[in-house]
Design an enzyme around this catalytic site. Structure first.
Site, short mmCIF file in Angstrom:
data_model
loop_
_atom_site.label_atom_id
_atom_site.label_comp_id
_atom_site.label_asym_id
_atom_site.label_seq_id
_atom_site.Cartn_x
_atom_site.Cartn_y
_atom_site.Cartn_z
N GLU A 99 0.82 -1.21 0.00
CA GLU A 99 0.00 0.00 0.00
C GLU A 99 0.86 1.26 0.00
O GLU A 99 0.48 2.27 -0.59
CB GLU A 99 -0.93 0.00 1.22
CG GLU A 99 -2.08 -0.98 1.11
CD GLU A 99 -2.91 -0.73 -0.13
OE1 GLU A 99 -3.37 0.41 -0.33
OE2 GLU A 99 -3.09 -1.68 -0.91
N SER A 185 19.20 -7.74 -9.01
CA SER A 185 18.01 -7.73 -9.86
C SER A 185 18.05 -8.71 -11.02
O SER A 185 17.05 -9.36 -11.30
CB SER A 185 17.77 -6.31 -10.41
OG SER A 185 17.36 -5.44 -9.39
N HIS A 339 2.90 -9.80 -10.13
CA HIS A 339 4.29 -10.19 -9.91
C HIS A 339 5.00 -9.16 -9.05
O HIS A 339 5.79 -9.49 -8.18
CB HIS A 339 5.00 -10.32 -11.26
CG HIS A 339 6.45 -10.62 -11.16
ND1 HIS A 339 7.43 -9.65 -11.21
CD2 HIS A 339 7.11 -11.79 -10.98
CE1 HIS A 339 8.61 -10.22 -11.09
NE2 HIS A 339 8.46 -11.51 -10.96
N SER A 340 4.72 -7.89 -9.29
CA SER A 340 5.28 -6.80 -8.50
C SER A 340 4.37 -5.60 -8.68
O SER A 340 3.36 -5.67 -9.37
CB SER A 340 6.71 -6.46 -8.97
OG SER A 340 6.67 -5.81 -10.24
#
Length: 448
Positions: A99, A185, A339-340
């Protein structure tokens, strides 16, 4: 233990494919150094489905009942409660930080929702000194190792308390004291690196194992092949832990591979392999514990494929609120999972599919059922823990928001012992730029 030999039973070759030739002497048998095989007298290609699918090992059913008493790990109450509290605390932190990103407070976030059991189940089976190479969805491993909430928040906010000094994007955690290598990453780069670390541990007789986490999508990278092959040929004490959640970002497994998942690849490399129910924390624990024992004792790699489902429920944020919303567990209101925060999974999977996993088969729900059946947990404790965990996360969250960002000069430190001329030139250029145009940057948010 049945866990250790589950996969071996699957991979018996089908000798009925063609007639094998009988040889009167050893000299007549195949002597090729590249494979262990026998001659046949019929032209026949091996079909992909010649071997039946690898079964999925589990200990509990979806109602938290032990299926086979001989596979019950008999964990003490305190340890099971730590498993449950780690999973739910992680879930609570996920909701708040998700959030936060939606409200513009942090730049990016990836939840662990639906995969909590794979994290804490495997972490509980390791020694605290075992080295962890994560991908980017293993925050539960750090959570189980008592990584402070304040440092989770500091990393995602990139403030002065962040161990990485604000240089990494959110969810790229790392902690030397807890033997958790900083996340990178690019997909799968950690796999050959983990094998190298395991080889070093073997040469040092360190009596430790390296565990390397990755998703089924990362297993399509060339680094996975290199890592598997090196680990097998160098006989490294490593556990390859694949989280197969069905989607590599937007690519379903039907488009990701044609074989029987990831565990099926292990025997081709000479790696002991098993497939487990990733929503069953006890199955994950048993498989990891046995793999760890044998990896250290025998100096050989193991591959665990944990079947699970990843989803991140979207709870519509209140644009006028300064406090993120919070719930946990199976959510009837869950609309879809991503996923993200940079992904919209509604483009490639249905609401009904996500709702099924949320309502019918969630690792937190399954362990809660077990706790209730043992008399170790009740509704009052559940309510109290929800309130307590929410308070802990919100306190860390509010503290992280108040802290300034690291000094911009830290962009240039911690790489070279002595700063090279070219880097010093860049640092001086930045200083001149900020001196001239500093009014256009929020420099008051940064440490002086």
């Amino acid at each position: 233990m049945a866990v250790a030999i589950a996969a071996a039973r699957v991979w018996r070759p089908n000798r009925g494919l063609s007639q094998q030739q009988q040889f009167s002497s050893l000299d007549d048998k195949p002597q090729f150094p590249g494979a262990s095989a026998e001659f046949i007298d019929k032209l026949e290609f091996i079909q992909p489905n010649v071997i039946s699918g690898i079964p999925i090992y589990r200990v509990m059913d979806r109602q938290g009942q032990i299926i086979n008493p001989s596979e019950d790990p008999h964990l003490p109450k305190e340890k099971v409660l730590k498993l449950y509290k780690s999973m739910t605390l992680l879930n609570t932190m996920d909701r708040i930080l998700y959030e936060s990103q939606r409200q513009g407070r942090i730049s990016f976030y990836m939840t662990n929702y639906g995969e909590e059991g794979t994290h804490v189940g495997s972490a509980a089976a390791l020694d605290n000194t075992d080295l962890v190479f994560g991908q980017y969805r293993e925050a539960g491993v750090l959570m189980y190792r008592d990584y402070p909430l304040e440092l989770f928040m500091a990393q995602c906010y990139g403030n002065i308390s962040d161990l990485g000094k604000g240089r990494q994007m959110p969810v790229h955690y790392g902690c030397k004291e807890r033997h958790f290598v900083t996340i990178s990453s690019p997909l799968a780069t950690q796999i050959p690196q983990a094998v190298g670390a395991a080889y070093a541990a073997k040469r040092a007789n360190a009596n430790r194992v390296v565990i390397c986490y990755f998703g089924e999508g990362a297993a399509s990278e060339g680094d996975a092949h290199a890592g598997f092959n090196f680990a097998a040929t160098l006989e490294c004490p490593i556990i390859f832990f694949c989280r197969n959640n069905g989607y590599a970002i937007s690519t379903p497994t039907s488009e990701q591979y044609r074989g029987d998942g990831i565990a099926a690849r292990g025997p081709g490399y000479g790696i002991m392999s098993i497939r487990v129910d990733g929503n069953d924390v006890f199955a994950v624990y048993n498989a990891t514990k046995e793999a760890r024992r044998r990896a250290v004792a025998e100096n050989q790699p193991f591959l665990i494929e944990a079947m699970t489902y990843s989803s991140s429920p979207i709870l519509p944020p209140d644009p006028h609120s300064r406090e993120p919303t919070l719930t946990w567990g199976p959510l009837p209101l869950c609309r879809i999972g991503h996923h993200s925060t940079s992904d919209d999974s509604s483009a490639y999977r249905s609401v009904d599919e996500v709702n099924y996993w949320d309502k019918q088969d969630h690792p937190i729900s399954r362990l809660r059922h077990y706790l209730l059946s043992q008399g170790w947990w009740d509704e009052e404790q559940e309510k109290a823990w929800r309130k307590q965990s929410r308070k802990k996360v919100m306190e860390a969250f509010e503290q992280a928001e108040r802290k300034p960002k690291p000094n911009p000069n830290l962009l240039f430190s911690d790489v070279y012992q002595e700063m090279p001329a070219q880097l010093r030139k860049q640092q001086e250029s930045l200083a001149r730029h900020l001196q001239t145009y500093g009014e256009h940057y929020p420099l008051d948010h940064f440490d002086k």
